[in-house]
Write a protein that holds these residues in place. Structure first.
Motif, PDB file in Angstrom:
ATOM      1  N   ASP A 125       6.810  -2.169  -8.242  1.00  0.00           N
ATOM      2  CA  ASP A 125       6.215  -0.884  -8.590  1.00  0.00           C
ATOM      3  C   ASP A 125       4.855  -1.111  -9.272  1.00  0.00           C
ATOM      4  OD1 ASP A 125       8.315   0.637  -7.617  1.00  0.00           O
ATOM      5  OD2 ASP A 125       9.379   0.612  -9.532  1.00  0.00           O
ATOM      6  N   PRO A 126       3.821  -0.402  -8.836  1.00  0.00           N
ATOM      7  CA  PRO A 126       2.495  -0.591  -9.427  1.00  0.00           C
ATOM      8  C   PRO A 126       2.441  -0.180 -10.892  1.00  0.00           C
ATOM      9  CG  PRO A 126       2.458   1.146  -7.766  1.00  0.00           C
ATOM     10  CD  PRO A 126       3.813   0.530  -7.724  1.00  0.00           C
ATOM     11  N   CYS A 162       0.828  -1.211   0.000  1.00  0.00           N
ATOM     12  CA  CYS A 162       0.000   0.000   0.000  1.00  0.00           C
ATOM     13  C   CYS A 162       0.863   1.262   0.000  1.00  0.00           C
ATOM     14  CB  CYS A 162      -0.948  -0.005   1.195  1.00  0.00           C
ATOM     15  SG  CYS A 162      -2.219  -1.283   1.106  1.00  0.00           S
ATOM     16  N   ASP A 163       1.939   1.255   0.774  1.00  0.00           N
ATOM     17  CA  ASP A 163       2.854   2.401   0.807  1.00  0.00           C
ATOM     18  C   ASP A 163       3.471   2.655  -0.562  1.00  0.00           C
ATOM     19  OD1 ASP A 163       2.320   2.680   3.503  1.00  0.00           O
ATOM     20  OD2 ASP A 163       4.240   1.827   4.172  1.00  0.00           O
ATOM     21  N   GLN A 205       4.075   5.905  -5.370  1.00  0.00           N
ATOM     22  CA  GLN A 205       4.225   5.881  -6.826  1.00  0.00           C
ATOM     23  C   GLN A 205       3.032   6.515  -7.556  1.00  0.00           C
ATOM     24  OE1 GLN A 205       6.798   4.249  -8.839  1.00  0.00           O
ATOM     25  NE2 GLN A 205       7.932   4.441  -6.947  1.00  0.00           N
ATOM     26  N   CYS A 206       1.826   6.323  -7.007  1.00  0.00           N
ATOM     27  CA  CYS A 206       0.614   6.742  -7.726  1.00  0.00           C
ATOM     28  C   CYS A 206      -0.167   7.858  -7.031  1.00  0.00           C
ATOM     29  CB  CYS A 206      -0.317   5.542  -7.913  1.00  0.00           C
ATOM     30  SG  CYS A 206       0.440   4.184  -8.811  1.00  0.00           S
ATOM     31  N   GLY A 207       0.155   8.092  -5.763  1.00  0.00           N
ATOM     32  CA  GLY A 207      -0.554   9.126  -5.018  1.00  0.00           C
ATOM     33  C   GLY A 207      -1.895   8.678  -4.461  1.00  0.00           C
ATOM     34  N   HIS A 208      -2.156   7.377  -4.511  1.00  0.00           N
ATOM     35  CA  HIS A 208      -3.409   6.846  -3.962  1.00  0.00           C
ATOM     36  C   HIS A 208      -3.195   5.384  -3.559  1.00  0.00           C
ATOM     37  CE1 HIS A 208      -4.159   4.639  -7.721  1.00  0.00           C
ATOM     38  NE2 HIS A 208      -3.891   5.758  -8.368  1.00  0.00           N
ATOM     39  N   ASP A 261      -6.407  -8.470  -3.957  1.00  0.00           N
ATOM     40  CA  ASP A 261      -5.286  -9.298  -4.388  1.00  0.00           C
ATOM     41  C   ASP A 261      -4.094  -8.386  -4.669  1.00  0.00           C
ATOM     42  OD1 ASP A 261      -7.038 -11.429  -4.236  1.00  0.00           O
ATOM     43  OD2 ASP A 261      -7.397 -11.498  -6.399  1.00  0.00           O
ATOM     44  N   MET A 262      -2.884  -8.916  -4.450  1.00  0.00           N
ATOM     45  CA  MET A 262      -1.671  -8.107  -4.607  1.00  0.00           C
ATOM     46  C   MET A 262      -0.705  -8.768  -5.580  1.00  0.00           C
ATOM     47  SD  MET A 262      -1.181  -6.972  -0.610  1.00  0.00           S
ATOM     48  CE  MET A 262      -1.661  -8.542   0.104  1.00  0.00           C
TER      49      MET A 262
END
Length: 184
Positions: free
Chosen positions: A181-182, A17-18, A23-26, A88-89
């Motif tokens: 990285d997302p 989540c961090d 990376q995305c701001g959300h 899911d991750m």
């Protein structure tokens, strides 16, 4: 073992989540979970849901699975599915993309248990030792599971006896996973 697995899962989820936030701001986002009710939903934007993990609110057991198959489930797998509600991750296992399966809601918990029962029944019919899936891979035939006899995390090819040990315990497996990285 339950507390160690729960702690390792919570740590991985927090790092996941961090990473999304930085990376995305959300928080983590998913189009697959769009429209599915969950206590995890923080926001819905452009047909995707942004989520954060939430405390698991049901009994912390897999008694339905245990009763259906007269089988005691590895405590680490119980912890895996009853530590939190979450999406899911994505991560990498042996440099291959995989998806860590999580329980999204109370209704999803029932579905997960039904799928675990179906998986175990299939293995029983094939005279294979019992495993409980925890992640999917890009191949529909390969899943990451926990061996119910040893507690080892394995990569298994469904319907066969092909299995590769990835970690001695679920906690060790979780600690070894990279948070990717997302935007990858």
């Amino acid at each position: 073992m339950i507390d160690d697995t729960a702690r390792a899962l919570a740590d991985f989820t927090q790092n996941y989540c961090d990473r999304w936030l930085s990376q995305c701001g959300h928080p983590p986002a998913s189009s697959e979970l769009y429209g599915l009710a969950s206590p995890c939903v923080q926001q819905t934007v452009d047909e995707e849901v942004r989520w954060l993990p939430q405390p698991f609110t049901l009994a912390k057991n897999l008694e339905n699975v245990e009763r259906a198959l007269e089988l005691r489930i590895q405590p680490s797998v119980v912890a895996w599915y009853t530590t939190q509600f979450a999406g899911d991750m994505q991560t990498l296992v042996d440099n291959q993309p995989c998806t860590l399966l999580q329980v999204w809601s109370e209704d999803d918990f029932e579905r997960v248990q039904e799928n675990l029962i179906g998986h175990l029944v299939m293995q029983r019919r094939l005279k294979q030792s019992p495993t409980l899936f925890i992640a999917t891979t890009q191949s529909e035939l390969d899943v990451i599971s926990v061996c119910n006899l040893s507690g080892e995390v394995i990569l298994e090819k469904l319907g066969t006896k092909n299995r590769k040990v990835l970690a001695a315990t679920l906690e060790q497996f979780l600690v070894s996973l990279p948070v990717i990285d997302p935007l990858r």
